[in-house]
Scaffold this active site. Structure first.
Site, PDB file in Angstrom:
ATOM      1  CD  GLN A  17      -2.832   1.270   2.395  1.00 42.79           C
ATOM      2  OE1 GLN A  17      -3.484   2.277   2.636  1.00 42.79           O
ATOM      3  NE2 GLN A  17      -2.943   0.177   3.118  1.00 42.79           N
ATOM      4  CD  GLU A 139      -1.869   2.361   8.405  1.00 45.19           C
ATOM      5  OE1 GLU A 139      -2.053   3.281   9.220  1.00 45.19           O
ATOM      6  OE2 GLU A 139      -1.457   2.554   7.250  1.00 45.19           O
ATOM      7  CG  ASP A 168       0.647   0.911   4.776  1.00 40.44           C
ATOM      8  OD1 ASP A 168       1.886   0.849   4.781  1.00 40.44           O
ATOM      9  OD2 ASP A 168      -0.068  -0.029   5.129  1.00 40.44           O
ATOM     10  N   GLY A 246      -7.806  20.945  17.920  1.00 38.97           N
ATOM     11  CA  GLY A 246      -7.460  22.301  17.548  1.00 38.97           C
ATOM     12  C   GLY A 246      -7.803  23.364  18.570  1.00 38.97           C
ATOM     13  N   GLY A 247      -8.251  22.956  19.749  1.00 42.51           N
ATOM     14  CA  GLY A 247      -8.580  23.940  20.763  1.00 42.51           C
ATOM     15  C   GLY A 247     -10.032  24.374  20.765  1.00 42.51           C
TER      16      GLY A 247
END
Length: 424
Positions: A17, A139, A168, A246-247
């Site tokens: 992959q 993976e 991958d 992200g806050g």
């Protein structure tokens, strides 16, 4: 206008992959990708997870669009000579072999430079230089070693890997960027170079906000995490459930029908600028001025109860109804879409994000299309090649061999058993 990478020729020694993700993306942008496969066997994914007997699996077909396949026994003297000619004729060699395999084949970096000083050699490995550089990586190993698993899941449960193939496919995307960058530099330097992407590094790059939080935790609790204010923080970034990285506080909430539909949920973000609109939508207008709820700082220790209250509203709407209402007020949200829903979404077909491809043995199947859209280089997704389908074509058109030489090479066994060309 031609495609963006038209004229670039890729020698593709990748399998499974991570590498095929990279070379498929380059092929979608117009590069001529020549996939070199072992005679009679090919990429192992041709036979993995088959759903139709004796037909290339979806695993293979969905990772090898727009490529040409040749079979070549590189241990055969004539086969090795063909490979040397291919190195001379190509711009980039991409491989994701175990460490040292390319050297043992007789194609070290020094040897490749002798054959073609302009050649770019791009490699994916599990780890970069260090104690684990010789370890085999898949993976989920990459997700664990790159920091993703330790920060995924709920605080009272074990580490979890994600269904997204960030080890991958994620590393394959990183490598493709490295290759294009090296090709651009070559226009100035005239020289090839090595491009390396380690799966651990690729996963960590996608987990950068967690490395951010590792440094923040040393200066106090991570207040936007669900552990605050009652939970205890250790010396490492904890698992944050469905909290946003992200806050902006967010959580996955139940929608109408959740009892019978495992995907009847919506992701809801309590973004500060639209807090007043949120309160009005869910019928809690008093929260707009209540000092316990009026500011982001005041809301932080009450997030669990806030989301419980919002969920009482989302449970009265299906996820698409909720999304339609919330979007009118610019409230960030998103439905939890199943793979079935994504496969049947008309807009994704229009943009080419999901495509239907016809295969001479499999018939029509769905695949992902190019996720990157260029206005002057549109992508047409073409089916994956049959094993060795283009062997004679490549020897004739790329290397300039006449039929007598092709017959001689074939007679040596370097190409494996003859392969019938597929009817178009």
């Amino acid at each position: 206008m031609g495609q963006a990478l038209e004229g670039v020729r890729i020698l593709d020694f990748t399998h499974v992959q991570s590498g095929p993700t990279c070379t498929q993306l380059l092929a979608w942008f117009g590069a001529d990708v020549i996939k070199v496969e072992k005679p009679g066997v090919g990429d192992i994914t041709r036979t993995q997870l088959r759903d139709i007997p004796n037909v290339d699996s979806l695993y293979f077909t969905m990772l090898n669009h727009n490529k040409r396949s040749i079979t070549l026994d590189t241990k055969n003297k004539a086969g090795k000579a063909v490979l040397e000619e291919l190195v001379r004729s190509c711009d980039v060699l991409v491989e994701n072999f175990a460490p040292g395999v390319l050297d043992r084949m007789g194609f070290s970096w020094a040897r490749i430079q002798e054959l073609n000083p302009r050649m770019i050699v791009a490699s994916i490995k599990g780890f970069g230089p260090g104690p684990y550089q010789d370890c085999k990586v898949y993976e989920n190993v990459a997700q664990c070693a790159g920091g993703a698993a330790s920060t995924t899941g709920f605080d009272d449960g074990p580490p979890l890997v994600t269904g997204a193939q960030i080890g991958d496919s994620g590393t394959g995307l990183h490598l493709a960027l490295g290759i294009v960058t090296a090709l651009y530099q070559r226009t100035h330097s005239g020289r090839g170079q090595r491009v390396d992407a380690a799966m651990q590094d690729g996963v960590l790059n996608l987990c950068r906000v967690k490395l951010r939080d590792q440094q923040r935790i040393e200066r106090g609790p991570l207040k936007e995490y669900p552990q605050y204010p009652n939970g205890k923080f250790g010396d490492a970034v904890p698992r944050a459930g469905n909290a946003s990285g992200g806050g902006q506080p967010g959580w996955i909430l139940k929608c109408k029908g959740w009892e019978n539909d495992p995907n009847a949920y919506i992701y809801f973000i309590t973004q500060a600028p639209v807090w007043g609109a949120i309160c009005k939508v869910i019928g809690k207008e008093e929260w707009i001025t209540d000092p316990d709820y009026a500011t982001p700082e005041a809301r932080l220790p009450r997030l669990r109860s806030i989301f419980d209250t919002i969920e009482k509203w989302t449970e009265t709407k299906d996820k698409f109804e909720a999304m339609d209402i919330l979007n009118k007020f610019d409230i960030p949200c998103g439905p939890i879409l199943s793979m079935r829903e994504i496969a049947n979404e008309p807009s994704l077909r229009v943009t080419g994000t999901v495509v239907e491809v016809d295969h001479p043995e499999r018939g029509p199947y769905l695949s992902v299309g190019n996720p990157i859209k260029l206005s002057d280089s549109p992508t047409v997704v073409e089916r994956s090649p049959l094993l060795g389908e283009h062997t004679q074509e490549v020897l004739r058109d790329v290397l300039g061999f006449d039929q007598s030489r092709i017959d001689e090479i074939a007679g040596s066994g370097a190409l494996g058993a003859p392969v019938a060309m597929a009817a178009e």
